[in-house]
Design a protein around this motif. Structure first.
Motif, PDB file in Angstrom:
ATOM      1  N   PRO A 276       0.462  -0.908  -0.013  1.00  0.00           N
ATOM      2  CA  PRO A 276       0.011   0.028  -0.359  1.00  0.00           C
ATOM      3  C   PRO A 276       0.860   0.949  -0.096  1.00  0.00           C
ATOM      4  CG  PRO A 276      -0.549  -1.756   1.857  1.00  0.00           C
ATOM      5  CD  PRO A 276       0.236  -2.135   1.292  1.00  0.00           C
ATOM      6  N   CYS A 277       2.380   1.239   0.526  1.00  0.00           N
ATOM      7  CA  CYS A 277       2.877   1.905   0.800  1.00  0.00           C
ATOM      8  C   CYS A 277       3.414   2.824  -1.471  1.00  0.00           C
ATOM      9  CB  CYS A 277       4.394   1.624   1.248  1.00  0.00           C
ATOM     10  SG  CYS A 277       4.139   1.801   3.151  1.00  0.00           S
ATOM     11  N   LEU A 278       2.933   1.877  -1.828  1.00  0.00           N
ATOM     12  CA  LEU A 278       4.125   2.602  -3.367  1.00  0.00           C
ATOM     13  C   LEU A 278       2.980   2.675  -4.332  1.00  0.00           C
ATOM     14  CD1 LEU A 278       5.564  -1.153  -3.980  1.00  0.00           C
ATOM     15  CD2 LEU A 278       6.998   1.268  -2.791  1.00  0.00           C
ATOM     16  N   ALA A 279       0.805   3.044  -3.485  1.00  0.00           N
ATOM     17  CA  ALA A 279       0.143   3.762  -4.354  1.00  0.00           C
ATOM     18  C   ALA A 279       0.621   5.115  -5.287  1.00  0.00           C
ATOM     19  CB  ALA A 279      -1.227   3.371  -3.277  1.00  0.00           C
ATOM     20  N   HIS A 280       1.412   5.600  -4.738  1.00  0.00           N
ATOM     21  CA  HIS A 280       1.251   7.092  -5.839  1.00  0.00           C
ATOM     22  C   HIS A 280       2.486   6.775  -6.865  1.00  0.00           C
ATOM     23  CE1 HIS A 280       4.676   6.251  -2.707  1.00  0.00           C
ATOM     24  NE2 HIS A 280       5.698   7.490  -3.590  1.00  0.00           N
ATOM     25  N   LEU A 281       2.634   5.707  -6.638  1.00  0.00           N
ATOM     26  CA  LEU A 281       3.942   5.298  -7.819  1.00  0.00           C
ATOM     27  C   LEU A 281       3.204   4.677  -9.011  1.00  0.00           C
ATOM     28  CD1 LEU A 281       6.824   3.852  -5.885  1.00  0.00           C
ATOM     29  CD2 LEU A 281       6.581   5.794  -6.698  1.00  0.00           C
ATOM     30  N   PRO A 282       3.739   5.147 -10.322  1.00  0.00           N
ATOM     31  CA  PRO A 282       3.418   3.997 -12.129  1.00  0.00           C
ATOM     32  C   PRO A 282       3.518   3.219 -11.257  1.00  0.00           C
ATOM     33  CG  PRO A 282       4.599   5.976 -11.934  1.00  0.00           C
ATOM     34  CD  PRO A 282       4.900   6.125 -10.695  1.00  0.00           C
ATOM     35  N   GLU A 283       2.425   1.800 -12.080  1.00  0.00           N
ATOM     36  CA  GLU A 283       2.580   0.208 -11.729  1.00  0.00           C
ATOM     37  C   GLU A 283       3.670  -0.215 -12.259  1.00  0.00           C
ATOM     38  OE1 GLU A 283       0.527  -3.265 -14.117  1.00  0.00           O
ATOM     39  OE2 GLU A 283      -0.075  -1.690 -14.657  1.00  0.00           O
ATOM     40  N   LYS A 284       4.712   0.476 -12.937  1.00  0.00           N
ATOM     41  CA  LYS A 284       6.283  -0.126 -13.301  1.00  0.00           C
ATOM     42  C   LYS A 284       6.609   0.311 -12.079  1.00  0.00           C
ATOM     43  CE  LYS A 284       9.989  -0.887 -16.793  1.00  0.00           C
ATOM     44  NZ  LYS A 284      11.671  -0.500 -15.320  1.00  0.00           N
ATOM     45  N   ASP A 288       9.099  -2.298 -10.052  1.00  0.00           N
ATOM     46  CA  ASP A 288      10.043  -2.374 -10.154  1.00  0.00           C
ATOM     47  C   ASP A 288      10.833  -2.659  -8.383  1.00  0.00           C
ATOM     48  OD1 ASP A 288      10.929  -2.831 -11.962  1.00  0.00           O
ATOM     49  OD2 ASP A 288      11.258  -0.655 -12.375  1.00  0.00           O
ATOM     50  N   ARG A 289      10.333  -1.555  -7.106  1.00  0.00           N
ATOM     51  CA  ARG A 289      10.290  -1.247  -5.985  1.00  0.00           C
ATOM     52  C   ARG A 289       9.974  -2.694  -5.624  1.00  0.00           C
ATOM     53  NH1 ARG A 289      10.997   3.371  -3.074  1.00  0.00           N
ATOM     54  NH2 ARG A 289      12.463   2.073  -1.022  1.00  0.00           N
ATOM     55  N   LEU A 290       9.028  -3.522  -5.327  1.00  0.00           N
ATOM     56  CA  LEU A 290       9.392  -4.643  -4.646  1.00  0.00           C
ATOM     57  C   LEU A 290       9.372  -5.605  -5.768  1.00  0.00           C
ATOM     58  CD1 LEU A 290       4.826  -5.430  -5.993  1.00  0.00           C
ATOM     59  CD2 LEU A 290       6.022  -4.969  -3.298  1.00  0.00           C
ATOM     60  N   LYS A 291      10.359  -5.517  -7.044  1.00  0.00           N
ATOM     61  CA  LYS A 291      11.107  -6.881  -7.430  1.00  0.00           C
ATOM     62  C   LYS A 291      13.037  -6.553  -6.438  1.00  0.00           C
ATOM     63  CE  LYS A 291      10.003  -7.413 -12.007  1.00  0.00           C
ATOM     64  NZ  LYS A 291      10.110  -7.200 -13.672  1.00  0.00           N
ATOM     65  N   GLN A 292      12.866  -4.988  -6.713  1.00  0.00           N
ATOM     66  CA  GLN A 292      13.989  -4.863  -5.332  1.00  0.00           C
ATOM     67  C   GLN A 292      14.124  -5.018  -3.579  1.00  0.00           C
ATOM     68  OE1 GLN A 292      14.856  -0.224  -4.389  1.00  0.00           O
ATOM     69  NE2 GLN A 292      16.681  -0.646  -4.987  1.00  0.00           N
ATOM     70  N   TRP A 293      13.403  -5.468  -3.881  1.00  0.00           N
ATOM     71  CA  TRP A 293      12.452  -6.069  -1.709  1.00  0.00           C
ATOM     72  C   TRP A 293      12.519  -6.876  -2.106  1.00  0.00           C
ATOM     73  CZ3 TRP A 293       8.043  -2.355  -1.333  1.00  0.00           C
ATOM     74  CH2 TRP A 293       8.511  -0.540  -0.224  1.00  0.00           C
ATOM     75  N   LEU A 294      12.259  -7.875  -2.941  1.00  0.00           N
ATOM     76  CA  LEU A 294      12.443  -9.436  -2.757  1.00  0.00           C
ATOM     77  C   LEU A 294      14.171  -9.651  -3.121  1.00  0.00           C
ATOM     78  CD1 LEU A 294      10.352 -11.474  -2.331  1.00  0.00           C
ATOM     79  CD2 LEU A 294      10.419 -11.790  -5.363  1.00  0.00           C
TER      80      LEU A 294
END
Length: 349
Positions: A276-284, A288-294
């Motif tokens: 939910p913290c990423l909702a302000h970002l474009p989909e890509k 990308d941020r989720l992949k970075q965390w993963l």
């Protein structure tokens, strides 16, 4: 002269564990998540680069929204504001502004190895100039109210370790309350090993507390770092992103609390709590941020590594989530073999 109290002076139980700043990753969302897990005694923001002006309040609050919460994360962990720059007067003026806005402590970055930062005379490049380090820290210490501590973070040097002790003495002479040392040079980057024994040498040549940082991924490595550095104050960055409950594991290893290490699926659940913290970002950008965390979570878990290898090529959020759910179930049913991931064994597998 400093008239306040050091953040670790009231902590009788050691080790004291600080969460490292990680530019481009350790934002307030991740600080919130990790401090909710527990075991972290203070955090440091991503650096605010000081170049040509004294920033307005909104800039400090963008990097450190916790300033609106008494300088603490929602879990109550203090957040220190970090500045990066080379102009003593501008650094001092911005430090004064951060303190006025409620920063519980000011930290000065002399350790960032990024080429773009070093080219603009910031971060680790300044380790070639001990006199300038002293002037910057002296100016900041004089500008910040006496009850608020000022600290600094450095590496062991730029190209080599020749000036490590000189730099530490220069920073201490500037009036800082403690020094954090990442136990590698700029040119050594983040490649193992970390030279913790150099931190012990720095402790011998200064009269201020020294926090040891670098290459702590497990409770065993924390013990080794403390033994070699002669410091029971440690700072952890990538290790805590990879293993969110690492601080709790370390403190349990020292008998300070009872804690059972989290299962890899719990780590995935934590990552999903950040969505939910990423909702302000474009989909890509979200994907990308989720992949970075993963990716970071995968560094200490064979299971998450196997998941990451399957989902890292997904481009849309929906495809990412579908693949994540499917692959997680497959990995739970068929755990991976450590021999498949030899390249990662140096990090603790």
């Amino acid at each position: 002269m400093f008239t306040g109290q050091l953040p670790f002076s009231t902590h009788a139980d050691r080790p004291y564990i600080a969460l490292a700043p990680m530019e481009g990753l350790m934002d307030h969302h991740l600080r919130d998540l990790l401090t909710r897990v527990g075991g972290i005694d203070h955090c440091v923001t991503e650096f605010i680069r000081v170049t040509q002006q004294v920033y307005p309040a909104k800039v400090f609050r963008r990097y450190c929204p916790e300033l609106l919460n008494g300088g603490k994360t929602p879990a109550g962990t203090p957040v220190h504001v970090q500045l990066l720059g080379s102009d003593p007067e501008l650094m001092a003026a911005n430090a004064r502004k951060a303190a006025m806005l409620g920063a519980p402590a000011i930290d000065l970055n002399f350790g960032c190895p990024a080429k773009t930062v070093n080219k603009s005379q910031g971060g680790a490049v300044l380790l070639q100039y001990p006199d300038l380090l002293a002037r910057i820290t002296s100016a900041v210490r004089a500008a910040v109210p006496a009850h608020i501590p000022v600290s600094a973070k450095m590496r062991l040097g730029f190209a080599d370790k020749e000036l490590a002790l000189d730099n530490a003495r220069a920073l201490a002479s500037g009036g800082i309350q403690w020094l954090t040392v990442h136990a590698r040079t700029k040119t050594e980057g983040y490649k193992p090993p970390a030279y913790w024994d150099w931190i012990a040498r720095i402790k011998e040549t200064t009269d201020i507390p020294v926090i040891a940082n670098g290459e702590i991924w497990t409770p065993q490595q924390a013990r080794q770092c403390m033994a070699e550095s002669h410091s029971d104050l440690i700072m952890i960055g990538r290790g805590l992103v990879a293993v969110p409950d690492l601080a709790l594991q370390i403190k349990a290893d020292h008998g300070l609390l009872s804690h059972n290490a989290h299962h890899w699926q719990q780590h995935l659940e934590m990552m999903q709590a950040l969505i939910p913290c990423l909702a302000h970002l474009p989909e890509k950008a979200q994907t990308d941020r989720l992949k970075q965390w993963l990716h970071y979570f995968s560094l200490q878990s064979l299971e998450i590594r196997a998941v990451f290898e399957k989902v890292k090529r997904q481009r849309s959020l929906q495809d990412f989530f579908n693949s994540l759910a499917e692959t997680s179930a497959d990995v739970a049913a068929n755990p991976p073999n450590a021999s498949d991931y030899k390249a990662y064994q140096h990090q603790g597998f």
